[in-house]
Write a protein that holds these residues in place. Sequence first.
Motif, short mmCIF file in Angstrom:
data_model
loop_
_atom_site.label_atom_id
_atom_site.label_comp_id
_atom_site.label_asym_id
_atom_site.label_seq_id
_atom_site.Cartn_x
_atom_site.Cartn_y
_atom_site.Cartn_z
N VAL A 71 0.71 -1.33 0.04
CA VAL A 71 -0.10 0.48 0.08
C VAL A 71 0.90 1.07 0.09
O VAL A 71 1.54 1.51 1.09
N PRO A 72 1.55 2.02 -1.20
CA PRO A 72 2.08 3.14 -1.29
C PRO A 72 1.02 4.36 0.37
O PRO A 72 0.15 4.20 0.05
N ARG A 73 2.56 5.13 0.83
CA ARG A 73 2.03 5.87 0.98
C ARG A 73 0.85 6.58 1.48
O ARG A 73 0.76 6.86 2.60
N SER A 74 1.61 7.48 0.64
CA SER A 74 0.28 8.42 -0.26
C SER A 74 -1.38 8.17 -0.21
O SER A 74 -2.31 9.15 -0.17
N VAL A 75 -1.25 6.93 -0.66
CA VAL A 75 -3.06 5.58 -0.25
C VAL A 75 -3.67 6.46 1.13
O VAL A 75 -4.72 6.78 0.34
N PRO A 76 -3.25 6.33 1.55
CA PRO A 76 -4.13 6.43 3.60
C PRO A 76 -4.62 7.61 3.40
O PRO A 76 -5.91 7.66 3.04
N ILE A 77 -3.50 8.72 2.98
CA ILE A 77 -3.89 9.88 3.02
C ILE A 77 -5.46 10.32 1.27
O ILE A 77 -6.36 10.86 1.57
N ILE A 78 -4.71 9.28 0.39
CA ILE A 78 -5.13 9.97 -0.86
C ILE A 78 -6.94 9.71 -0.61
O ILE A 78 -7.98 9.91 -0.62
N TYR A 79 -7.23 8.08 0.62
CA TYR A 79 -8.11 7.41 0.63
C TYR A 79 -9.19 8.05 1.89
O TYR A 79 -10.34 8.13 1.84
N ALA A 80 -8.48 9.04 2.78
CA ALA A 80 -9.58 9.73 3.65
C ALA A 80 -10.07 10.95 3.25
O ALA A 80 -11.12 10.98 3.34
N ALA A 81 -9.30 11.09 2.22
CA ALA A 81 -9.80 12.64 1.59
C ALA A 81 -10.96 12.74 0.75
O ALA A 81 -12.08 12.95 0.61
N LEU A 82 -10.56 11.73 0.14
CA LEU A 82 -11.96 11.39 -0.84
C LEU A 82 -13.58 10.25 0.14
O LEU A 82 -14.59 10.43 -0.03
N ALA A 83 -13.00 9.50 1.30
CA ALA A 83 -13.41 9.13 2.19
C ALA A 83 -14.90 9.99 2.11
O ALA A 83 -16.20 9.99 3.30
N PHE A 84 -13.79 10.97 2.96
CA PHE A 84 -14.58 12.49 3.83
C PHE A 84 -16.01 12.55 2.83
O PHE A 84 -16.96 13.47 3.42
N LEU A 85 -14.63 13.18 1.61
CA LEU A 85 -16.59 13.73 0.94
C LEU A 85 -17.00 13.06 -0.07
O LEU A 85 -18.16 13.80 0.33
N PHE A 86 -17.64 11.58 0.48
CA PHE A 86 -18.24 10.82 -0.28
C PHE A 86 -18.70 10.53 1.05
O PHE A 86 -20.30 10.71 0.84
N VAL A 87 -18.49 10.36 2.12
CA VAL A 87 -19.00 9.60 3.44
C VAL A 87 -20.53 11.29 3.30
O VAL A 87 -21.20 11.30 3.55
N SER A 88 -19.57 12.30 3.93
CA SER A 88 -20.47 13.93 4.19
C SER A 88 -21.53 14.30 3.06
O SER A 88 -21.84 14.80 3.36
N GLY A 89 -20.63 13.87 1.75
CA GLY A 89 -21.39 14.69 0.86
C GLY A 89 -22.43 13.95 0.29
O GLY A 89 -24.07 14.91 0.37
N THR A 90 -22.80 12.73 0.77
CA THR A 90 -23.83 12.42 0.78
C THR A 90 -25.02 12.54 1.48
O THR A 90 -26.24 12.83 1.25
N ARG A 91 -24.59 12.80 3.12
CA ARG A 91 -25.48 13.09 3.47
C ARG A 91 -25.67 14.75 3.65
O ARG A 91 -26.93 15.23 3.89
N MET A 92 -24.92 15.39 3.48
CA MET A 92 -24.94 16.87 3.06
C MET A 92 -25.94 17.08 1.66
O MET A 92 -27.00 17.90 1.86
N GLY A 93 -25.78 15.95 0.87
CA GLY A 93 -26.58 15.92 -0.10
C GLY A 93 -28.31 15.79 0.07
O GLY A 93 -28.78 16.32 -0.60
N VAL A 94 -28.37 14.85 1.11
CA VAL A 94 -29.67 14.65 1.25
C VAL A 94 -30.20 15.15 2.33
O VAL A 94 -31.28 15.59 1.88
N ARG A 95 -29.98 15.70 2.71
CA ARG A 95 -30.47 17.00 3.51
C ARG A 95 -30.73 18.43 2.78
O ARG A 95 -31.52 18.59 2.81
N MET A 96 -29.77 18.43 1.93
CA MET A 96 -30.14 19.82 1.39
C MET A 96 -31.79 19.32 0.57
O MET A 96 -32.45 20.30 0.23
N LEU A 97 -31.11 18.32 -0.11
CA LEU A 97 -32.51 17.78 -0.91
C LEU A 97 -34.47 17.33 -0.12
O LEU A 97 -34.81 18.27 -0.45
N VAL A 98 -33.77 17.17 0.99
CA VAL A 98 -34.83 17.88 1.76
C VAL A 98 -35.22 18.26 2.74
O VAL A 98 -36.93 18.96 2.22
#
Length: 645
Positions: free
Chosen positions: A106-133
């Motif tokens: 696992v390259p050393r930069s992968v966990p960093i990229i993974y964390a950034a993308l995971a935060f965007l996806f997990v928080s983004g989906t919730r924010m999107g649903v909240r805005m839609l509702v």
Amino acid sequence: MLRAFLNLSRFQKRAISVVSDALFLSFAFWAAFALRLEDKNWMPSPDQLLVGGLTIAVSIIFFVRLGLYRAIIRYLSDKAFVTISIGVGSSAVTLIALAYLLQVFVPRSVPIIYAALAFLFVSGTRMGVRMLVGRTSQRNKEPVAIIGSGETAIHLAEALRQGSEFQPAMFVTYRRANHRTLIQGIPVYDIDHIEKAIRKHRVRRLLLALESDTGLDRKQLLHELEPLAVPVQTVPSMAELVSGRARINDIRDLEIEDLLGRDPVSPDSAVVASSLFEKSVLVTGAGGSIGSELCRQILRHRPARLVLFEQSEFSLYAIERELQSINSIEGLAVEIHAVLGSVMQRRRCAAVMKAFGIHTVYHAAAYKHVPLVEHNVIEGVQNNTFGTWHVAEAAIETGVERFVLISTDKAVRPTNIMGASKRLAELVLQGLAERQTGTRFTMVRFGNVLGSSGSVVPLFRDQIRDGGPVTVTHPDIIRYFMTIPEASQLVLQAGSMGQGGEVFVLDMGEPVKIVDLARKMIHLMGLSEKTEERPDGDIEVRFTGLRPGEKLYEELLIGDDPQGTSHPRIMMAREASMPWDDVESLLKKLSLASQNFDCGRIAQLIREAPTGYAPNGDVADLVWCHSNELVQPADSGSGFRRLGA
């Protein structure tokens, strides 16, 4: 589809959230490698697939433990994003740990990229649903403008967004520098641009949410808002919010103080407290408008005991229940005693004062409705004049220290029986103050009390809500006004200042023209006046003519040389008085006329006394005028003669 999702059970929604997070974390894992290796066709090895799967499983467990799935998405707060950050960070650490333990590339930069993308996806989906509702729920809300841009206004906007009735569309500020800025995504406009902004955002209601210490001229503000033809309402004061008596989103009609358009009188709390603390206090008419507010304010000064004296059973029950609740909640430890009785019963009054060791009496019991007293002359004189006499004599007999009479501006050069009977009550107390020195008698004279029973403000408000017309007796009628709390504060202040026989009056500022008050209320409720020039208006103002005994103008002073006091807004009147012997003689004559049911004689006696009574019509007592014993007016005497006289 969205409605079907919202109608799912909590378990089903949580299951969907778990599956969604697992999918997006899987994608984030793949995307992190693909971006790092710059290979969009990258596929994980079996070992990498194992690490990815374990990482996602452990991450979901972290999310569960952190309570992420207990949060309701439509009410998601800033704290939820902190929780997501912790969960995603833990997930990235898990990836690093598993890669190290299982010796997987696992390259050393992968966990960093993974964390950034995971935060965007997990928080983004919730924010999107909240805005839609949120967007869906806002469609049926009424757009409102919030006047103010401080903490109160911001809290109000947050509360309204969570509610189901109003949608904050804009803020209005007096600070030009804040024009066209954004607060929580809501545009801010300067007061000079409010009319254009209201049209742009289709605002249908204005809500006042001003800070108490802004120093803003509320009268000028309402003057600027009045022509907009949009309903103006307000939110509870900070004191009500702190005490828990109201919530920030409790929208209400404009406070009476706002309509009054002047600064209230502030009492000297230290002086008032020293005259009430640990004392035994009695309030007559405790269930009335003024009496009940007096009781509330006296209670908070912690007297040893508070005696409520009232002839109306229901009114007494209501005020005792309210005061006992305040007493318990605020831990005041005041003895509260509810006593039924009439001020006409001197022995009853004396017995009550003696039993409870009364130090101070506030005499608020009175008939004060001008037309009703005009139609019931004897009852008005008996209650207002003789009732005051009986309570005062009982106070002298039992050694009461202070006696404060609540008087009225209608006692000055009265044209009606109500005002004349209150002026007689003042003369009685002035005479008693000269006759003895054991009890200090003080009178407090003020104008109309807004919000009391019979006040024009609630009457106008009801008439406007019913579609009109708003009834005003005369286009030129003017009155002095004050609020119930303000009047009560003045009474307490004067009661602590009095040395014996004084008549205190309040510097009430400029009088208010009643028709202007009616029109202001119409405009501030978002309606227009219906006139001959504007027949399509909403509410008509109709003039009904002066009622029996009613004056166009009220005064507070008989003389023109008031004396100042230690309070800058309280004056002491220099009024004519009568020696006690003359007062006693007058009372005997009035008593005899009352026993003979001779209303004409009563009116004559009041005119002959130094009351300034100048009626603008004949005696209007209903029973007197409709009695079969009455004939046409006589040439002299009482104004009427009886059959056989």
